[in-house]
Design a protein around this motif. Sequence first.
Motif, PDB file in Angstrom:
ATOM      1  N   HIS A  20       2.020 -29.777  29.348  1.00  0.00           N
ATOM      2  CA  HIS A  20       0.907 -28.982  28.851  1.00  0.00           C
ATOM      3  C   HIS A  20       1.329 -28.110  27.668  1.00  0.00           C
ATOM      4  N   ALA A  21       2.496 -27.494  27.767  1.00  0.00           N
ATOM      5  CA  ALA A  21       2.962 -26.619  26.690  1.00  0.00           C
ATOM      6  C   ALA A  21       3.184 -27.404  25.399  1.00  0.00           C
ATOM      7  N   HIS A 107       4.191 -38.509  23.510  1.00  0.00           N
ATOM      8  CA  HIS A 107       5.560 -37.988  23.522  1.00  0.00           C
ATOM      9  C   HIS A 107       5.686 -36.722  24.360  1.00  0.00           C
ATOM     10  N   ASP A 108       4.581 -35.995  24.542  1.00  0.00           N
ATOM     11  CA  ASP A 108       4.630 -34.862  25.453  1.00  0.00           C
ATOM     12  C   ASP A 108       4.932 -35.320  26.874  1.00  0.00           C
ATOM     13  N   MET A 109       4.429 -36.503  27.238  1.00  0.00           N
ATOM     14  CA  MET A 109       4.715 -37.062  28.556  1.00  0.00           C
ATOM     15  C   MET A 109       6.143 -37.597  28.613  1.00  0.00           C
ATOM     16  N   HIS A 110       6.570 -38.277  27.548  1.00  0.00           N
ATOM     17  CA  HIS A 110       7.918 -38.846  27.533  1.00  0.00           C
ATOM     18  C   HIS A 110       8.969 -37.746  27.696  1.00  0.00           C
ATOM     19  N   ALA A 111       8.807 -36.666  26.936  1.00  0.00           N
ATOM     20  CA  ALA A 111       9.766 -35.563  27.025  1.00  0.00           C
ATOM     21  C   ALA A 111       9.745 -34.917  28.402  1.00  0.00           C
ATOM     22  N   SER A 112       8.569 -34.837  29.018  1.00  0.00           N
ATOM     23  CA  SER A 112       8.461 -34.228  30.343  1.00  0.00           C
ATOM     24  C   SER A 112       9.116 -35.101  31.410  1.00  0.00           C
ATOM     25  N   ILE A 113       9.004 -36.415  31.264  1.00  0.00           N
ATOM     26  CA  ILE A 113       9.698 -37.333  32.171  1.00  0.00           C
ATOM     27  C   ILE A 113      11.206 -37.150  32.024  1.00  0.00           C
TER      28      ILE A 113
END
Length: 391
Positions: A20-21, A107-113
């Motif tokens: 989210h951030a 990429h927000d999801m990729h980084a969070s994974i």
Amino acid sequence: MLTNDLLSLEEREAVIEMRHAMHREPELSNQETKTQKRIIETLKRFGLGGARTFHNTGVYIDIEGLAPGPTRSIALRGDIDALPIQEDRDDLPYRSQVPGLMHACGHDMHASIALGTALAFHRMRNNFSGRVRVIFQPAEEAEPLGGRTVAEEGLLVGFDAAVGFHVDTDIPAGSFGARAGAVTKSSEQFELNIIGTMAHGAESHAGVDAITITGAFINEVQKVVSREMPVDDGAIITIGTIHGGEATNIICPSVVMTGTIRTSSPERRSLLVQRVREVAEGVAATHRGRVEFTSQSGEPAVVNDAGMVERFRQIVIRSAGEDKYVQIKPSSGSDDFGFYSGCVPSIYFQFGSREPGNETGVHTPTFGASDKILIPATELAIQYCWELLHD
């Protein structure tokens, strides 16, 4: 042996919070300073010190297993940059707060994974041997590419395998996919300056028409694909921009065009660039002009290791069900994870996001993906890296 619920409640919350951030504050390639700081601070909050930076705005962290056993080293990448697209998703409480920018490629999801993977392995460090390097890579979308820096600075030297992933809007939410061999194409950028001679439009014989040469080149260069490349290569030559001409009654003295050259074959990358140059020079000479040709190598093709794909397929079937594994089709796009797969055996798998309300493709203003797919994808990545460490 790992089981379900590989992330603690606090770790799950951190994964969602990071997503989210990042989505609220997207940053373009090579400008990810706030994202870098946020990642380092989150790692420290969970006791992971010693994060190192690279490519100015990138971060990587090593988690060393403390248990006796094999000392394999596995790298996992999550890219972190956003795109210059205005988000059109008013239904998202965490929608972009930066005008003209959004995470339109997941990429927000990729980084969070990647974050969840780092946190889990840090917590489990007494239970595994070997090393996991989690790379939060900047600049996947634009030059200078972060993946090239990973390769050039030797961040994969001594590693046994690399793991990458991407959200896929063609796969149903809750499903996962992969395939052996080339899954993306390489990308070369070129610029062609076609040089003629200016003359009055009423006396075309006195000049050399750069626009005429340009038209002939565009027609001829496509024959390189249709007559010189194997059909299964799927080679693509795209003319992306053309600039030339000064007035309606002047023979144009110069045209500048740019384009891309794509192929799934590492062996044919240089051949295609060479043939585009040769066609340009030949066409220009035929029409009494000349050319200046320059090219820049972009992303190599991402090539998946067959054994790693089969192991991934087995894990998906075992953990999610046989119907949740998808044999994906090769993409005509490019990804700088190709630099990783050029260094070590690699897998680049897909996690599905398609469902009602989230059906548009990446790189569009209405792209979106539900939080509910984030934790299962993270736990699959953790399970997969665990098994690679204990191969």
